[in-house]
Design a protein around this motif. Sequence first.
Motif, PDB file in Angstrom:
ATOM      1  N   VAL A 191      28.409   8.408   1.962  1.00  0.00           N
ATOM      2  CA  VAL A 191      27.682   9.427   1.454  1.00  0.00           C
ATOM      3  C   VAL A 191      28.609  10.239   0.777  1.00  0.00           C
ATOM      4  N   ALA A 192      29.820  10.729   1.416  1.00  0.00           N
ATOM      5  CA  ALA A 192      30.767  11.729   1.092  1.00  0.00           C
ATOM      6  C   ALA A 192      31.387  11.223  -0.119  1.00  0.00           C
ATOM      7  N   ALA A 193      31.597   9.885  -0.372  1.00  0.00           N
ATOM      8  CA  ALA A 193      32.167   9.251  -1.540  1.00  0.00           C
ATOM      9  C   ALA A 193      31.323   9.370  -2.895  1.00  0.00           C
ATOM     10  N   GLN A 194      30.036   9.749  -2.657  1.00  0.00           N
ATOM     11  CA  GLN A 194      29.031   9.633  -3.741  1.00  0.00           C
ATOM     12  C   GLN A 194      28.936  11.044  -4.192  1.00  0.00           C
ATOM     13  N   GLU A 195      29.706  12.171  -3.748  1.00  0.00           N
ATOM     14  CA  GLU A 195      29.549  13.438  -4.110  1.00  0.00           C
ATOM     15  C   GLU A 195      29.536  13.611  -5.336  1.00  0.00           C
ATOM     16  N   GLY A 196      30.386  13.191  -6.007  1.00  0.00           N
ATOM     17  CA  GLY A 196      30.794  13.141  -7.658  1.00  0.00           C
ATOM     18  C   GLY A 196      29.724  12.346  -8.418  1.00  0.00           C
ATOM     19  N   GLY A 197      29.242  11.425  -7.989  1.00  0.00           N
ATOM     20  CA  GLY A 197      28.191  10.510  -8.812  1.00  0.00           C
ATOM     21  C   GLY A 197      27.603   9.556  -7.865  1.00  0.00           C
ATOM     22  N   TRP A 198      26.218   9.298  -7.900  1.00  0.00           N
ATOM     23  CA  TRP A 198      25.859   8.280  -7.242  1.00  0.00           C
ATOM     24  C   TRP A 198      26.217   6.954  -7.381  1.00  0.00           C
ATOM     25  N   PHE A 199      26.359   5.971  -6.478  1.00  0.00           N
ATOM     26  CA  PHE A 199      26.951   4.693  -6.715  1.00  0.00           C
ATOM     27  C   PHE A 199      25.830   3.928  -7.889  1.00  0.00           C
ATOM     28  N   ILE A 200      24.633   4.330  -7.823  1.00  0.00           N
ATOM     29  CA  ILE A 200      23.594   3.573  -8.623  1.00  0.00           C
ATOM     30  C   ILE A 200      24.093   3.683 -10.154  1.00  0.00           C
ATOM     31  N   LEU A 201      24.942   4.776 -10.470  1.00  0.00           N
ATOM     32  CA  LEU A 201      25.453   4.873 -11.689  1.00  0.00           C
ATOM     33  C   LEU A 201      26.700   3.808 -11.838  1.00  0.00           C
ATOM     34  N   TYR A 202      27.501   3.661 -10.660  1.00  0.00           N
ATOM     35  CA  TYR A 202      28.567   2.698 -11.015  1.00  0.00           C
ATOM     36  C   TYR A 202      28.067   1.295 -10.832  1.00  0.00           C
ATOM     37  N   GLN A 203      27.181   1.111  -9.924  1.00  0.00           N
ATOM     38  CA  GLN A 203      26.761  -0.231  -9.592  1.00  0.00           C
ATOM     39  C   GLN A 203      25.393  -0.674  -9.623  1.00  0.00           C
ATOM     40  N   PRO A 204      24.732  -0.435 -10.966  1.00  0.00           N
ATOM     41  CA  PRO A 204      23.287  -0.742 -11.095  1.00  0.00           C
ATOM     42  C   PRO A 204      23.014  -2.028 -10.733  1.00  0.00           C
ATOM     43  N   MET A 205      23.798  -2.884 -10.898  1.00  0.00           N
ATOM     44  CA  MET A 205      23.461  -4.410 -10.806  1.00  0.00           C
ATOM     45  C   MET A 205      23.510  -4.509  -9.143  1.00  0.00           C
ATOM     46  N   ALA A 206      24.234  -4.101  -8.594  1.00  0.00           N
ATOM     47  CA  ALA A 206      24.450  -4.050  -7.010  1.00  0.00           C
ATOM     48  C   ALA A 206      23.092  -3.321  -6.477  1.00  0.00           C
ATOM     49  N   PHE A 207      22.779  -2.528  -7.168  1.00  0.00           N
ATOM     50  CA  PHE A 207      21.616  -1.776  -6.557  1.00  0.00           C
ATOM     51  C   PHE A 207      20.170  -2.523  -6.868  1.00  0.00           C
ATOM     52  N   ALA A 208      20.063  -3.226  -8.020  1.00  0.00           N
ATOM     53  CA  ALA A 208      19.015  -4.106  -8.297  1.00  0.00           C
ATOM     54  C   ALA A 208      18.852  -5.073  -7.571  1.00  0.00           C
ATOM     55  N   ILE A 209      20.171  -5.897  -7.128  1.00  0.00           N
ATOM     56  CA  ILE A 209      20.368  -7.119  -6.262  1.00  0.00           C
ATOM     57  C   ILE A 209      19.894  -6.408  -4.683  1.00  0.00           C
ATOM     58  N   PHE A 210      20.291  -5.412  -4.344  1.00  0.00           N
ATOM     59  CA  PHE A 210      19.982  -4.988  -2.906  1.00  0.00           C
ATOM     60  C   PHE A 210      18.518  -4.485  -3.010  1.00  0.00           C
ATOM     61  N   LEU A 211      17.863  -3.801  -3.754  1.00  0.00           N
ATOM     62  CA  LEU A 211      16.453  -3.647  -3.983  1.00  0.00           C
ATOM     63  C   LEU A 211      15.796  -4.958  -3.643  1.00  0.00           C
TER      64      LEU A 211
END
Lengths: 339, 176, 638
Positions: A191-211
């Motif tokens: 959570v702390a690592a996403q302070e600057g930007g949510w991981f969905i922005l860097y990892q849209p593919m991973a998010f889609a697979i996870f979803l």
Amino acid sequence: MAGADVIPDPMEITLVIAKIGLVLLVILTLAAYLVFAERRILAWIQDRKGPNRVGPFGLLQPLADLIKLLTKEDFCPPAGDRWLFFLAPAMAAIPAIMTFAIVPFGAPVRIFGRDLPMQVADLHVGLLLFMALSSIAVYGVALGGWASNSKYALLGSLRGLAQLISYELSMGLSLVPTVMLARSFRLSDIVAAQEGGWFILYQPMAFAIFLVSILAECKRIPFDLPEAEGELVAGFHTEYSGMRFGLFFVGEYINILVLGGLAATFFLGGWQGPLLPGLLWFWGKVLAFAFLFIWIRGTLPRLRYDQLMHLGWKVLTPMALVNILATAWWLYLAGSSPL
Amino acid sequence: MRVIDDMTAILTGLWTTWKHILRRPVTIQYPEEKRIPSPRYRARIILTRDPDGGERCVACYLCSAACPVDCISMQAEEGEGGRRRAAWFRINFSRCIFCGFCAEACPTMAIQMTPDYEICRRDVMDLVFEKEDLLVEHCGKDPEYNFYRHAGIGVTQPRGEGEGEKPTVDVRGLMP
Amino acid sequence: MPKLIIDDIAVEAAEGVSVLEAAKSVGITIPHFCWHPALGRAGACRVCAVKLLDGPVKGIQMSCMLPAQEGMVVSTTDPEAVALRRQVIEWLMINHPHDCPVCDEGGECQLQDFTIACGHGTRRFVGPKRTHVNQELGPYISHEMNRCIQCYRCVRFYQEYAGGSDFGVMGSAGKVYYGRFESGQLESPFSGNLVDICPTGVFTDKTARFRARYWDYDMAPSVCPGCSVGCNITPVARYRELLKIVARRNDMVNGWFICDRGRFAPKGVNAPSRPRTSLVDGVKTGREEAMDALLRRLGEVAELYGEGSIAVVGSTRLSQEGATLLPLLAESISAGALSYGLSAAESRASSGAISMLTLENGASIADVENADCIAIYESDLREEGPMLLLAVRQAWRRGAPVLLVGENSPLEQVRGVGIEAVQLHYMEEAPLAIFERPVVIAGMRHGDPRVMAVLDRSGARVACLFPGPNGHGAALLCAEHGGIPLEEALAKGKVKGLVAVEADIPAELLAGVPFVASLDWRETAAVQAASVVIPTAAWVECDGTYVNFEGRAQRFSRVMKPGLPIKELDPACHPPRIHQGDPPGGDILPSWQVMIEMIRLAGEKVPDGPFSGSWANLTSLDPEGEGEVIRGRCRRDS
């Protein structure tokens, strides 16, 4: 927080117990109302009104359902395995609840002069615990179907086993880039690592697979093959009634909340967000995921079994692997601090 | 691209369902709000009377023969004036599927279906309707029709005086 | 044997057969009203039109009037023939009142069937219908002239076939009327056949008026129990009540018709007073208890009065099954006497008859119809076998003289069928020897057994009218097992206990017997006098066999379940609402099964079925078949 070598003081223990109680209360109530919300939203999608008879706007419907489930006959098929039959629903519900222990659901608050993280247990291998617990949840489905000694239940549980094992793989692989970005298994660190930007922005593919994978993990439409009421009556819980069925049922909705919370934690910055307090942000994200699940249920038809396996093994898993390699490549190029 | 097409299909589906979430439900809140069925609606069965007030049913057994679930039974008998009537007539509404074959088969317009669909009972035996439960005091949907005025057997009028009948033949007459 | 082609099917017809019959023989039904297999053709209805495409005649022809000839090519489906039939049925229907809902013929109506078959569905004619006034034709037949389509079947049967003179046809053109000169009961003893023969509902059975429809009938092939002729009938029942009786075709016995006595006689099966539960001293008990009580009391009678003081009495209305088991029952209870009848004279006549009859010299109804001389010996056929009277008339129509022999052969009997006869005093006076196919019809009621020897020598075929529907079978068994008439047994004074199995024993004969038990379905004097009553199933309630006058064993089938009719359960109100598997009073067995149960209770070896040994060939009788002739077995044995 408290180190392993420090004996925790009673105040801390009290606070932890209070947190556990609070989380349990919120999760169970939310799960009950999620059932209600699902019925209402599905009704709206189908131009109906949904349950609106018990209490104002039907808000007491969950209570009525609970009373009904509790007062129904507790039945075990005569040829079934009695002990496993009674154990299986608990095996389905308990891991789902336990997973929530590692989810950070709000910004740490200062109370009685100490920093109190809004998280029951901030394990440094939190992500691994989640993977472990989601594997245990498979047993609920497998044992429930097997102990029923019924063809529909057995077929449902076989399908459930294959599906959960297949999609756990892509789910786990889709989380690897997150860990690589956050350089930690600890969820508070992620959570702390996403302070600057949510991981969905860097990892849209991973998010889609996870979803897609968590949809399958929840055994929700379009991945509800283990239940498949059109083919298998009710799949693995065909023979269950009363509160034992209720446990399977509630377990599914707790799973939605937990997996929604984890999706928010891994990709949407957890409790982080502008203006509003962290608690609201977190629960807002969880409910948004829950709504998405319900919306998808109201829209998509069920996959065929071969399509399910095809998607899991031939699409999601290779994509997740490629994604890991790409992330590694990118991290290598970007140097030590990409974010 | 197939993937794009598939994604578009899924998103179109989601958009369609989203629109329906915002639409007004079509639900009718039944006990408070009741729909008025069409007069041709097929629900509770009645036995009507002819315009003169006589029973239309002649117990011809055609309805019980037409009934696909065998829920109609009766016994015919001879009533006053040579009328054929039902000694007893029974419809078991717990079996009836409201298909309307009986009303269609009825040659005297006696058996008719009404829009009264609220015939639930607590006790299933109360759903067995006898002749006195079925017989009504009106003509139903065909207020003019009286079978015996056309049948020529001389029940409601002397023989040879019904509609479309010649006077009775004089068998002893010598005219061709 | 002309060969012709009907609808592309090659048919070989018998000589003189019409095209309609030839088509029927290969399963092609051409609509017809005036043609009837027993009456032939009249050419009155014009509905059997066919088109002849090739052969000696061509064009549209009436198939019933046209003899089948070599080389004919017939089409029943030609558009021209179809159109003609449709138009004919349309005008046959212009005066029909369309009152099928209140017509008892509805559902079994030839007019309905053929109207549909000819393709007439909607009435186009808008003119008025002719109407008629009906006549009151007595308590059995109702008359509804509006429905008539002028096929002349009724009058052809009544006047020509049955020789009646009080019914005929009047008027002309659209006014044709079938009836009597004035209302009144039809006089012919065969008037009931008008109901069967009318293709529509002009004549219907008044005894079953407005009771049921064809599709609801309980029906089975059966045999009339009225007399020893054994006419084939179809009893019609509904809700466990016998409604009416219809003739069933059997060319070897009754042909197409039955007499009014068989059709309309009071149906004792429906009698409310019928025994339906077992009684011991007037108290209702179960069947098993009643049987126990019966055996115990028979034991007491034997103990008190000594061996041989018990008599078992059967009758000529007991089915052959029961009659065959009767000797076994008598043996199992150590009875001293076995009888199949009451009257000693009748019994002597019967035994004389069976010892004289052979397969060759016995006469069937067909033999009577084909006889060239008929002698009726000491018999009033109206009582002993009405259908033989109809057969005698057919022979008389072909020119056979009819002789009435003896003082018990009244002349009135032949007047009913419109024939003339010569009266003689003695059998020896009849000049049978000068004829080729003479037949003697001999009554057993008044017959002298010594005449049997005369008949045997005469060379004539003989029809012996035994008493009761199974008189022939009972006589055969009586001879086989040494039975004696009850009168004789009682005269010896030794009989103190009596088991009557469907036996009509008058009260005065029972007066001197201390213990009477009765197995019966009728309320007879024996049932009233009996200490133990066990009800049995009536003939329509069980399968059974009767052996008729010529020795033809015929099987009858169960028509309805035994039990109180719905009508009697609650006459004022509706039938019961609660479902019951067995109706009240339905726990009734046929008499032969009761006897088997009793033999079992008495501790004797139980036979597998009613027929064993030399009777075993009766086991496989077909109720729909012609029956099996078993006469002459006594003579062969001796």
